[in-house]
Design an enzyme around this catalytic site. Structure first.
Site, PDB file in Angstrom:
ATOM      1  N   ASP A 139      -1.650  -8.163  -6.585  1.00 21.14           N
ATOM      2  CA  ASP A 139      -1.366  -7.314  -5.419  1.00 21.14           C
ATOM      3  C   ASP A 139      -0.487  -6.151  -5.847  1.00 21.14           C
ATOM      4  O   ASP A 139       0.651  -6.340  -6.277  1.00 21.14           O
ATOM      5  CB  ASP A 139      -0.659  -8.112  -4.315  1.00 21.14           C
ATOM      6  CG  ASP A 139      -1.539  -9.167  -3.681  1.00 21.14           C
ATOM      7  OD1 ASP A 139      -2.771  -9.065  -3.803  1.00 21.14           O
ATOM      8  OD2 ASP A 139      -0.987 -10.091  -3.060  1.00 21.14           O
ATOM      9  N   ARG A 172     -14.953  -1.802  -2.438  1.00 23.92           N
ATOM     10  CA  ARG A 172     -14.386  -1.403  -3.731  1.00 23.92           C
ATOM     11  C   ARG A 172     -15.019  -0.076  -4.142  1.00 23.92           C
ATOM     12  O   ARG A 172     -16.226   0.007  -4.317  1.00 23.92           O
ATOM     13  CB  ARG A 172     -14.667  -2.497  -4.747  1.00 23.92           C
ATOM     14  CG  ARG A 172     -14.101  -3.831  -4.291  1.00 23.92           C
ATOM     15  CD  ARG A 172     -14.635  -5.009  -5.081  1.00 23.92           C
ATOM     16  NE  ARG A 172     -14.158  -6.252  -4.502  1.00 23.92           N
ATOM     17  CZ  ARG A 172     -14.073  -7.385  -5.160  1.00 23.92           C
ATOM     18  NH1 ARG A 172     -14.445  -7.457  -6.421  1.00 23.92           N
ATOM     19  NH2 ARG A 172     -13.613  -8.469  -4.547  1.00 23.92           N
ATOM     20  N   HIS A 184      -2.068 -13.878  -0.348  1.00 22.25           N
ATOM     21  CA  HIS A 184      -1.995 -12.424  -0.495  1.00 22.25           C
ATOM     22  C   HIS A 184      -0.747 -11.928   0.230  1.00 22.25           C
ATOM     23  O   HIS A 184      -0.383 -12.458   1.281  1.00 22.25           O
ATOM     24  CB  HIS A 184      -3.250 -11.783   0.117  1.00 22.25           C
ATOM     25  CG  HIS A 184      -3.243 -10.296   0.058  1.00 22.25           C
ATOM     26  ND1 HIS A 184      -3.403  -9.610  -1.115  1.00 22.25           N
ATOM     27  CD2 HIS A 184      -3.080  -9.370   1.021  1.00 22.25           C
ATOM     28  CE1 HIS A 184      -3.342  -8.318  -0.872  1.00 22.25           C
ATOM     29  NE2 HIS A 184      -3.146  -8.142   0.421  1.00 22.25           N
ATOM     30  N   HIS A 187      -0.183 -12.459  -4.550  1.00 20.38           N
ATOM     31  CA  HIS A 187      -0.990 -12.589  -5.760  1.00 20.38           C
ATOM     32  C   HIS A 187      -0.345 -11.731  -6.849  1.00 20.38           C
ATOM     33  O   HIS A 187       0.231 -10.673  -6.557  1.00 20.38           O
ATOM     34  CB  HIS A 187      -2.399 -12.029  -5.551  1.00 20.38           C
ATOM     35  CG  HIS A 187      -3.189 -12.657  -4.465  1.00 20.38           C
ATOM     36  ND1 HIS A 187      -4.167 -11.975  -3.774  1.00 20.38           N
ATOM     37  CD2 HIS A 187      -3.184 -13.913  -3.958  1.00 20.38           C
ATOM     38  CE1 HIS A 187      -4.726 -12.772  -2.895  1.00 20.38           C
ATOM     39  NE2 HIS A 187      -4.143 -13.957  -2.976  1.00 20.38           N
ATOM     40  N   HIS A 195      -5.686  -3.164  -6.601  1.00 18.82           N
ATOM     41  CA  HIS A 195      -5.435  -4.530  -7.051  1.00 18.82           C
ATOM     42  C   HIS A 195      -5.949  -4.771  -8.460  1.00 18.82           C
ATOM     43  O   HIS A 195      -6.941  -4.165  -8.867  1.00 18.82           O
ATOM     44  CB  HIS A 195      -6.144  -5.543  -6.139  1.00 18.82           C
ATOM     45  CG  HIS A 195      -5.869  -5.346  -4.693  1.00 18.82           C
ATOM     46  ND1 HIS A 195      -6.792  -4.778  -3.832  1.00 18.82           N
ATOM     47  CD2 HIS A 195      -4.773  -5.629  -3.950  1.00 18.82           C
ATOM     48  CE1 HIS A 195      -6.266  -4.730  -2.617  1.00 18.82           C
ATOM     49  NE2 HIS A 195      -5.050  -5.234  -2.664  1.00 18.82           N
ATOM     50  N   HIS A 221      -8.008  -7.443 -10.405  1.00 21.09           N
ATOM     51  CA  HIS A 221      -8.958  -8.496 -10.055  1.00 21.09           C
ATOM     52  C   HIS A 221      -9.142  -9.446 -11.234  1.00 21.09           C
ATOM     53  O   HIS A 221      -8.878  -9.095 -12.380  1.00 21.09           O
ATOM     54  CB  HIS A 221     -10.288  -7.883  -9.601  1.00 21.09           C
ATOM     55  CG  HIS A 221     -10.218  -7.345  -8.203  1.00 21.09           C
ATOM     56  ND1 HIS A 221     -10.888  -7.919  -7.155  1.00 21.09           N
ATOM     57  CD2 HIS A 221      -9.533  -6.294  -7.687  1.00 21.09           C
ATOM     58  CE1 HIS A 221     -10.631  -7.246  -6.041  1.00 21.09           C
ATOM     59  NE2 HIS A 221      -9.812  -6.243  -6.343  1.00 21.09           N
ATOM     60  N   HIS A 234      -9.734   0.278  -3.506  1.00 18.54           N
ATOM     61  CA  HIS A 234     -10.507  -0.023  -2.291  1.00 18.54           C
ATOM     62  C   HIS A 234     -10.502   1.194  -1.360  1.00 18.54           C
ATOM     63  O   HIS A 234      -9.623   2.037  -1.440  1.00 18.54           O
ATOM     64  CB  HIS A 234      -9.895  -1.222  -1.568  1.00 18.54           C
ATOM     65  CG  HIS A 234     -10.011  -2.498  -2.333  1.00 18.54           C
ATOM     66  ND1 HIS A 234     -11.003  -3.406  -2.117  1.00 18.54           N
ATOM     67  CD2 HIS A 234      -9.252  -2.998  -3.341  1.00 18.54           C
ATOM     68  CE1 HIS A 234     -10.854  -4.430  -2.937  1.00 18.54           C
ATOM     69  NE2 HIS A 234      -9.798  -4.207  -3.695  1.00 18.54           N
ATOM     70  N   HIS A 283      -8.845 -11.178  -6.224  1.00 17.61           N
ATOM     71  CA  HIS A 283      -7.575 -10.714  -6.775  1.00 17.61           C
ATOM     72  C   HIS A 283      -7.087 -11.676  -7.854  1.00 17.61           C
ATOM     73  O   HIS A 283      -7.256 -12.895  -7.735  1.00 17.61           O
ATOM     74  CB  HIS A 283      -6.499 -10.633  -5.687  1.00 17.61           C
ATOM     75  CG  HIS A 283      -6.750  -9.574  -4.680  1.00 17.61           C
ATOM     76  ND1 HIS A 283      -5.900  -9.350  -3.631  1.00 17.61           N
ATOM     77  CD2 HIS A 283      -7.747  -8.666  -4.546  1.00 17.61           C
ATOM     78  CE1 HIS A 283      -6.361  -8.364  -2.893  1.00 17.61           C
ATOM     79  NE2 HIS A 283      -7.487  -7.937  -3.433  1.00 17.61           N
TER      80      HIS A 283
END
Length: 177
Positions: free
Chosen positions: A115, A170, A103, A112, A77, A79, A153, A95
């Site tokens: 994403d 993460r 999401h 998002h 993602h 962020h 992640h 995100h």
């Protein structure tokens, strides 16, 4: 008087058209690029390099990763904050979501901006990544990703759990510049 009104009207119409063209050109890319070098977080060995190239309404993303769990998928993602300083990358915030959407599946229109599709690693824990997405820009504007972070992640994103896809800790983070 009628002729004067028509000239004013024509001037306003032309100004409106120019404003529309200017707005459209701001929403499209012409090859702008950004990069991120991801460093390991949360005690992992994951790291990577990612490039973003803005082409029209789309952004082409290419990445190369190592130190991932073998034969697995990892959430990936953009962020909101360009801060990878904490050991667990929580400093990167949530995100990137300039339109305050839920999401979801990348490119669905119901997701998002940050994403991204999952990364899929090989038997050695390495991965090459390519995706073409829209919904964000390669600049520093309100929908821009430059100055934000990109995060890998530990677990795959399920694209439905709120607010972040249940993708776990993460494990790698990098500033997009």
């Amino acid at each position: 008087m009628n002729r004067k009104f028509k000239m004013i009207s024509l001037g306003l119409s032309l100004a409106g058209l120019l404003a529309l063209v200017a707005c459209q050109s701001m929403e499209q890319g012409t090859g702008q690029k950004a990069n991120a070098s991801l460093e390991s977080k949360s005690g992992s060995t994951a790291k990577g390099e990612v490039t973003f190239v803005w082409q029209g309404n789309d952004v082409l993303i290419n990445g190369k990763f190592s130190g991932l769990k073998p034969n697995a998928e990892q959430g990936f993602h953009v962020h909101e904050k360009g801060d990878c300083s904490s050991p667990d990358a929580v400093s990167a915030g949530g995100h990137f979501n300039p339109e305050t959407k839920a999401h979801g599946m990348p490119n669905s229109g119901m997701n998002h901006a940050g994403d991204l599709p999952n990364i899929k690693s090989d038997a050695s824990g390495n991965a090459n990544y390519t995706a073409t997405l829209h919904g964000f820009a390669v600049n520093t504007g309100p929908t821009g990703i430059v100055g934000r972070s990109v995060v890998v992640h530990r677990d795959p994103d399920d694209y439905k759990s709120q607010p972040a896809g249940n993708s776990g800790p993460r494990i790698a983070c990098g500033l997009i510049k």
